[in-house]
Design a protein around this motif. Structure first.
Motif, short mmCIF file in Angstrom:
data_model
loop_
_atom_site.label_atom_id
_atom_site.label_comp_id
_atom_site.label_asym_id
_atom_site.label_seq_id
_atom_site.Cartn_x
_atom_site.Cartn_y
_atom_site.Cartn_z
N ARG A 90 7.72 8.18 -16.92
CA ARG A 90 6.90 7.09 -17.49
C ARG A 90 5.90 7.66 -18.47
O ARG A 90 5.45 8.80 -18.32
N PRO A 91 5.52 6.88 -19.51
CA PRO A 91 4.54 7.38 -20.48
C PRO A 91 3.17 7.58 -19.86
O PRO A 91 2.78 6.86 -18.93
N VAL A 92 2.44 8.56 -20.37
CA VAL A 92 1.08 8.86 -19.92
C VAL A 92 0.15 8.77 -21.11
O VAL A 92 0.36 9.44 -22.12
N ARG A 93 -0.90 7.95 -20.99
CA ARG A 93 -1.89 7.81 -22.06
C ARG A 93 -3.31 8.01 -21.56
O ARG A 93 -4.23 8.18 -22.35
N THR A 94 -3.50 7.98 -20.22
CA THR A 94 -4.83 8.15 -19.62
C THR A 94 -4.69 9.00 -18.36
O THR A 94 -3.60 9.18 -17.82
N LEU A 152 2.27 10.45 -11.09
CA LEU A 152 2.57 11.62 -10.27
C LEU A 152 2.71 11.29 -8.79
O LEU A 152 3.22 12.11 -8.03
N ARG A 153 2.32 10.11 -8.40
CA ARG A 153 2.57 9.70 -7.01
C ARG A 153 4.07 9.57 -6.75
O ARG A 153 4.53 9.74 -5.64
N GLY A 154 4.84 9.27 -7.81
CA GLY A 154 6.28 9.10 -7.67
C GLY A 154 7.09 10.35 -7.93
O GLY A 154 8.29 10.36 -7.78
N GLY A 155 6.47 11.44 -8.33
CA GLY A 155 7.18 12.68 -8.61
C GLY A 155 6.26 13.67 -9.28
O GLY A 155 5.15 13.33 -9.67
N ARG A 156 6.71 14.87 -9.43
CA ARG A 156 5.87 15.94 -9.99
C ARG A 156 6.33 16.42 -11.36
O ARG A 156 5.83 17.39 -11.88
N GLY A 157 7.31 15.76 -11.95
CA GLY A 157 7.84 16.20 -13.24
C GLY A 157 7.01 15.70 -14.40
O GLY A 157 6.73 14.51 -14.52
N LEU A 158 6.58 16.62 -15.27
CA LEU A 158 5.79 16.28 -16.45
C LEU A 158 6.58 16.54 -17.72
O LEU A 158 7.31 17.53 -17.81
N PHE A 197 -4.24 18.00 -8.79
CA PHE A 197 -3.31 18.83 -9.55
C PHE A 197 -3.99 19.99 -10.24
O PHE A 197 -3.34 20.83 -10.84
N GLY A 198 -5.33 20.07 -10.18
CA GLY A 198 -6.07 21.19 -10.73
C GLY A 198 -6.17 21.19 -12.24
O GLY A 198 -6.04 22.24 -12.86
N LEU A 199 -6.41 20.02 -12.83
CA LEU A 199 -6.58 19.99 -14.28
C LEU A 199 -7.53 18.89 -14.71
O LEU A 199 -7.78 17.95 -13.98
#
Length: 96
Positions: free
Chosen positions: A60-64, A72-78, A7-9
């Motif tokens: 889904r929540p992101v902590r790591t 992100l395997r399930g979608g590209r929405g952040l 994803f370039g980050l």
């Protein structure tokens, strides 16, 4: 800090994100903080910036960084917080 190369980050985990936000006088929210954006990658094209806090991906929540890659395997929405503004960023289509 972890590189999410697809994803370039580069992101730092929740503990670092909370500390950085607190030091900047912002509410210490859970999530991963963007430390670097590859200007040629999908994250930059979508409008993601250094300092953005990614709080969720694909609903889904992101902590790591591992959470980010997995969700992100399930979608590209952040779900992103920039300062105190909540944004939705699609890695394929930009800010919504």
């Amino acid at each position: 800090e972890r590189l999410a190369t697809d994803f370039g980050l580069v992101v730092a985990a929740a503990a670092t994100a909370m500390r950085v936000r607190r030091e900047a006088g912002l509410p210490p929210l859970p999530g991963v903080i963007v430390r670097h954006v590859d200007p040629r990658g999908p994250a930059a094209a979508a409008g993601l910036r250094e300092g953005d806090l990614v709080t969720g991906a694909a609903g889904r929540p992101v902590r790591t960084a591992a959470d980010l890659r997995e969700t992100l395997r399930g979608g590209r929405g952040l779900e992103v917080v920039r300062g105190v503004e909540e944004l939705k960023i699609d890695l394929e289509g930009g800010t919504r």
